[in-house]
Each structure stands twice: as structure tokens, then as C-alpha cells.
Design an enzyme around this catalytic site. Structure first.
Site, PDB file in Angstrom:
ATOM      1  N   ASP A 132       0.983  -1.296  -0.136  1.00  0.00           N
ATOM      2  CA  ASP A 132      -0.124  -0.080  -0.034  1.00  0.00           C
ATOM      3  C   ASP A 132       1.094   1.251  -0.016  1.00  0.00           C
ATOM      4  O   ASP A 132       2.179   1.277   0.459  1.00  0.00           O
ATOM      5  CB  ASP A 132      -0.794  -0.157   1.357  1.00  0.00           C
ATOM      6  CG  ASP A 132      -1.644   1.115   1.691  1.00  0.00           C
ATOM      7  OD1 ASP A 132      -2.003   1.737   0.686  1.00  0.00           O
ATOM      8  OD2 ASP A 132      -1.709   1.817   2.522  1.00  0.00           O
ATOM      9  N   ARG A 133       0.430   2.502  -0.448  1.00  0.00           N
ATOM     10  CA  ARG A 133       1.123   3.651  -0.249  1.00  0.00           C
ATOM     11  C   ARG A 133       1.004   4.411   0.845  1.00  0.00           C
ATOM     12  O   ARG A 133       2.039   4.600   1.596  1.00  0.00           O
ATOM     13  CB  ARG A 133       1.000   4.425  -1.696  1.00  0.00           C
ATOM     14  CG  ARG A 133       2.249   5.166  -2.113  1.00  0.00           C
ATOM     15  CD  ARG A 133       1.790   6.482  -3.132  1.00  0.00           C
ATOM     16  NE  ARG A 133       1.163   7.612  -2.510  1.00  0.00           N
ATOM     17  CZ  ARG A 133       0.467   8.664  -3.114  1.00  0.00           C
ATOM     18  NH1 ARG A 133       0.758   8.465  -4.436  1.00  0.00           N
ATOM     19  NH2 ARG A 133       0.080   9.469  -2.600  1.00  0.00           N
ATOM     20  N   ASP A 134      -0.130   5.187   0.822  1.00  0.00           N
ATOM     21  CA  ASP A 134      -0.156   6.221   2.026  1.00  0.00           C
ATOM     22  C   ASP A 134      -0.282   5.414   3.367  1.00  0.00           C
ATOM     23  O   ASP A 134      -1.173   4.640   3.243  1.00  0.00           O
ATOM     24  CB  ASP A 134      -1.438   7.154   1.977  1.00  0.00           C
ATOM     25  CG  ASP A 134      -1.274   7.817   0.547  1.00  0.00           C
ATOM     26  OD1 ASP A 134      -0.396   8.254   0.123  1.00  0.00           O
ATOM     27  OD2 ASP A 134      -2.232   7.808  -0.581  1.00  0.00           O
ATOM     28  N   LYS A 162      -1.101  11.958   4.859  1.00  0.00           N
ATOM     29  CA  LYS A 162      -1.638  13.183   5.083  1.00  0.00           C
ATOM     30  C   LYS A 162      -3.143  13.110   5.767  1.00  0.00           C
ATOM     31  O   LYS A 162      -3.983  12.785   4.957  1.00  0.00           O
ATOM     32  CB  LYS A 162      -1.692  13.993   3.714  1.00  0.00           C
ATOM     33  CG  LYS A 162      -1.821  15.574   3.745  1.00  0.00           C
ATOM     34  CD  LYS A 162      -1.701  16.253   2.251  1.00  0.00           C
ATOM     35  CE  LYS A 162      -2.489  17.499   2.399  1.00  0.00           C
ATOM     36  NZ  LYS A 162      -2.724  17.927   0.936  1.00  0.00           N
ATOM     37  N   TYR A 196      -5.279  14.594   0.522  1.00  0.00           N
ATOM     38  CA  TYR A 196      -4.938  13.859  -0.694  1.00  0.00           C
ATOM     39  C   TYR A 196      -3.472  14.248  -0.859  1.00  0.00           C
ATOM     40  O   TYR A 196      -3.105  15.660  -0.904  1.00  0.00           O
ATOM     41  CB  TYR A 196      -5.674  13.954  -1.733  1.00  0.00           C
ATOM     42  CG  TYR A 196      -6.934  13.041  -1.547  1.00  0.00           C
ATOM     43  CD1 TYR A 196      -6.719  11.573  -1.778  1.00  0.00           C
ATOM     44  CD2 TYR A 196      -8.023  13.720  -1.176  1.00  0.00           C
ATOM     45  CE1 TYR A 196      -8.049  11.044  -1.690  1.00  0.00           C
ATOM     46  CE2 TYR A 196      -9.158  13.128  -0.993  1.00  0.00           C
ATOM     47  CZ  TYR A 196      -9.246  11.453  -1.287  1.00  0.00           C
ATOM     48  OH  TYR A 196     -10.439  11.088  -0.972  1.00  0.00           O
ATOM     49  N   THR A 249      -2.274   1.074  -4.980  1.00  0.00           N
ATOM     50  CA  THR A 249      -2.657   2.281  -4.173  1.00  0.00           C
ATOM     51  C   THR A 249      -3.815   2.603  -4.889  1.00  0.00           C
ATOM     52  O   THR A 249      -4.108   2.827  -6.007  1.00  0.00           O
ATOM     53  CB  THR A 249      -1.475   3.480  -4.515  1.00  0.00           C
ATOM     54  OG1 THR A 249      -2.098   4.504  -3.455  1.00  0.00           O
ATOM     55  CG2 THR A 249      -1.084   3.587  -5.693  1.00  0.00           C
ATOM     56  N   ASN A 250      -4.719   2.847  -3.996  1.00  0.00           N
ATOM     57  CA  ASN A 250      -6.074   3.743  -4.264  1.00  0.00           C
ATOM     58  C   ASN A 250      -5.765   5.097  -4.343  1.00  0.00           C
ATOM     59  O   ASN A 250      -5.383   5.761  -3.584  1.00  0.00           O
ATOM     60  CB  ASN A 250      -7.117   3.497  -3.056  1.00  0.00           C
ATOM     61  CG  ASN A 250      -7.805   2.245  -3.038  1.00  0.00           C
ATOM     62  OD1 ASN A 250      -7.669   1.359  -3.924  1.00  0.00           O
ATOM     63  ND2 ASN A 250      -8.647   1.760  -2.140  1.00  0.00           N
ATOM     64  N   GLN A 251      -6.283   5.800  -5.482  1.00  0.00           N
ATOM     65  CA  GLN A 251      -6.038   7.269  -5.533  1.00  0.00           C
ATOM     66  C   GLN A 251      -7.255   8.110  -6.100  1.00  0.00           C
ATOM     67  O   GLN A 251      -7.307   8.468  -7.146  1.00  0.00           O
ATOM     68  CB  GLN A 251      -4.746   7.467  -6.506  1.00  0.00           C
ATOM     69  CG  GLN A 251      -3.666   7.223  -5.866  1.00  0.00           C
ATOM     70  CD  GLN A 251      -3.144   7.802  -4.522  1.00  0.00           C
ATOM     71  OE1 GLN A 251      -3.349   9.037  -4.348  1.00  0.00           O
ATOM     72  NE2 GLN A 251      -2.499   7.124  -3.716  1.00  0.00           N
ATOM     73  N   ASP A 260      -1.951  -0.683   5.898  1.00  0.00           N
ATOM     74  CA  ASP A 260      -2.270  -0.070   7.181  1.00  0.00           C
ATOM     75  C   ASP A 260      -3.669   0.157   7.311  1.00  0.00           C
ATOM     76  O   ASP A 260      -4.061   0.885   8.024  1.00  0.00           O
ATOM     77  CB  ASP A 260      -1.315   1.388   7.328  1.00  0.00           C
ATOM     78  CG  ASP A 260      -1.813   2.473   6.297  1.00  0.00           C
ATOM     79  OD1 ASP A 260      -2.380   2.065   5.308  1.00  0.00           O
ATOM     80  OD2 ASP A 260      -1.831   3.534   6.928  1.00  0.00           O
TER      81      ASP A 260
HETATM   82 MG   LIG Z   1      -2.733   3.145   3.551  1.00  0.00          MG
END
Ligand SMILES: [Mg+2]
Length: 174
Positions: A9-11, A18, A22, A53-55, A130
Site C-alpha cells: 500500500d502507499r499512503d 496526510k 490527498y 494504491t487507491n487514488q 495500514d
Molecule cells: Mg494506507
């Protein structure tokens, strides 16, 4: 021969999340130190390292796909400088949550695309995230899952619940 992979996952995993917003440009993209250490540790491994990643900021019109490309180019360039490795592939989903997109986590679509494209050995591969949606997507795709919860939250559906990416190094080293 099929290849093993680690899906990230990214964020909140690669970069500092953040809160309530976004990441819409590279200035807002801040690597997590423990991610850099983990990526360095994995840099010589035979695992494919793949970003999932969901964006939906794109679907909401808060940024364009070109903006996301710039952010990911920045990420890849700096990963190479800091760890001598980059993600082998990047899958992103711009769709809004309410579309019910099969690609958007918690659906496994992006992971399944990657498995197909790279001929991945599903049972020896991992998803690290996460959010519960990361674990759900990983489970549906059939890979092992690692839930990262800094405050020690438990998620019974995950194979491992860890509090930091430093513990992921211990897991893979052991
Ligand atoms: Mg995440």
C-alpha cells in the site's frame, strides 16, 4: 518459474499519510524512514516489489493522472537514490469509492492484474498495508497479509499484525 512478490500500500506505508487530505504533488510526499530501511533491506531480494494504491483524489478531480505520475516519478527516482531499488510496477485506482470498482481496494482487482501480468506465485507473496481494506484485498487475492497498526490495533483477518515496518524486517530476516 513463478515469481514471489511483495505488494505495498502507499499512503501510511511508503509515505507519511496526510491526515484528511490527498497527496497532490511531490512536495507533499514524505517517505517514512522505516519504509526506506525496509526497502533497502529488500533491495537485493528476488521478490518483485509492487505498489498497489487507491487514488480516488483523481476521481474527485483534486488531481490529474499526470499529477500522480509526477509524484510517482519523484518517488521512484528517490527510491533509487536512497535504496538502489525501485518498485517493479505500480498499480493505482482512480475510481471513487461509490463506483464499487473491482480494482479499488478492498476489492482485489489491482493485485489480480499484477499476479496475471507478472506470473506471480500467489501463496508465497505478501500484501503490506495500514488499512483493513488492504488486508481484505490481499486475502481475496490469496496472498499473505501484514497489517501495520502503530497503536497496536489487532485485525484477526491478517496473517500478521505489526506496529512498524521495522518488525517486517525482523519477520523477513527470521
Ligand atoms: Mg494506507
Amino acid at each position: 518459474m513463478k515469481k514471489r512478490a511483495i505488494f505495498f500500500d502507499r499512503d501510511g506505508i511508503v509515505n507519511v499519510r496526510k491526515i484528511g487530505g490527498y497527496i497532490t504533488n511531490a512536495n507533499e510526499f514524505e517517505f517514512r524512514n522505516d519504509f526506506i530501511r525496509l526497502f533497502k533491506f529488500l533491495s537485493n531480494s528476488d521478490y518483485l516489489l509492487i505498489l498497489i494504491t487507491n487514488q480516488q483524489g483523481i476521481g474527485k478531480g483534486l488531481m490529474s493522472e499526470d499529477d500522480l505520475t509526477l509524484i510517482h516519478n519523484y518517488m521512484q527516482r528517490n527510491l533509487l537514490l536512497k535504496t538502489r531499488r525501485q518498485f517493479d510496477d505500480i498499480f493505482f485506482c482512480p475510481d471513487l469509492a461509490e463506483t464499487g470498482s473491482q480494482r479499488r481496494k478492498p476489492k482485489p482487482g489491482m493485485i489480480l492484474e499484477a499476479i496475471d501480468k507478472w506470473e506471480i506465485d500467489v501463496h508465497n507473496s505478501w500484501m503490506i498495508g495500514d488499512a483493513p481494506s488492504d488486508i481484505e484485498a490481499g486475502n481475496k487475492a490469496g496472498v499473505k497479509t501484514i497489517f501495520i497498526a502503530p497503536d497496536g490495533d489487532n485485525m484477526p483477518e491478517a496473517d500478521y499484525c505489526l506496529t512498524s515496518l521495522a518488525e517486517v524486517i525482523e519477520l523477513f530476516a527470521g
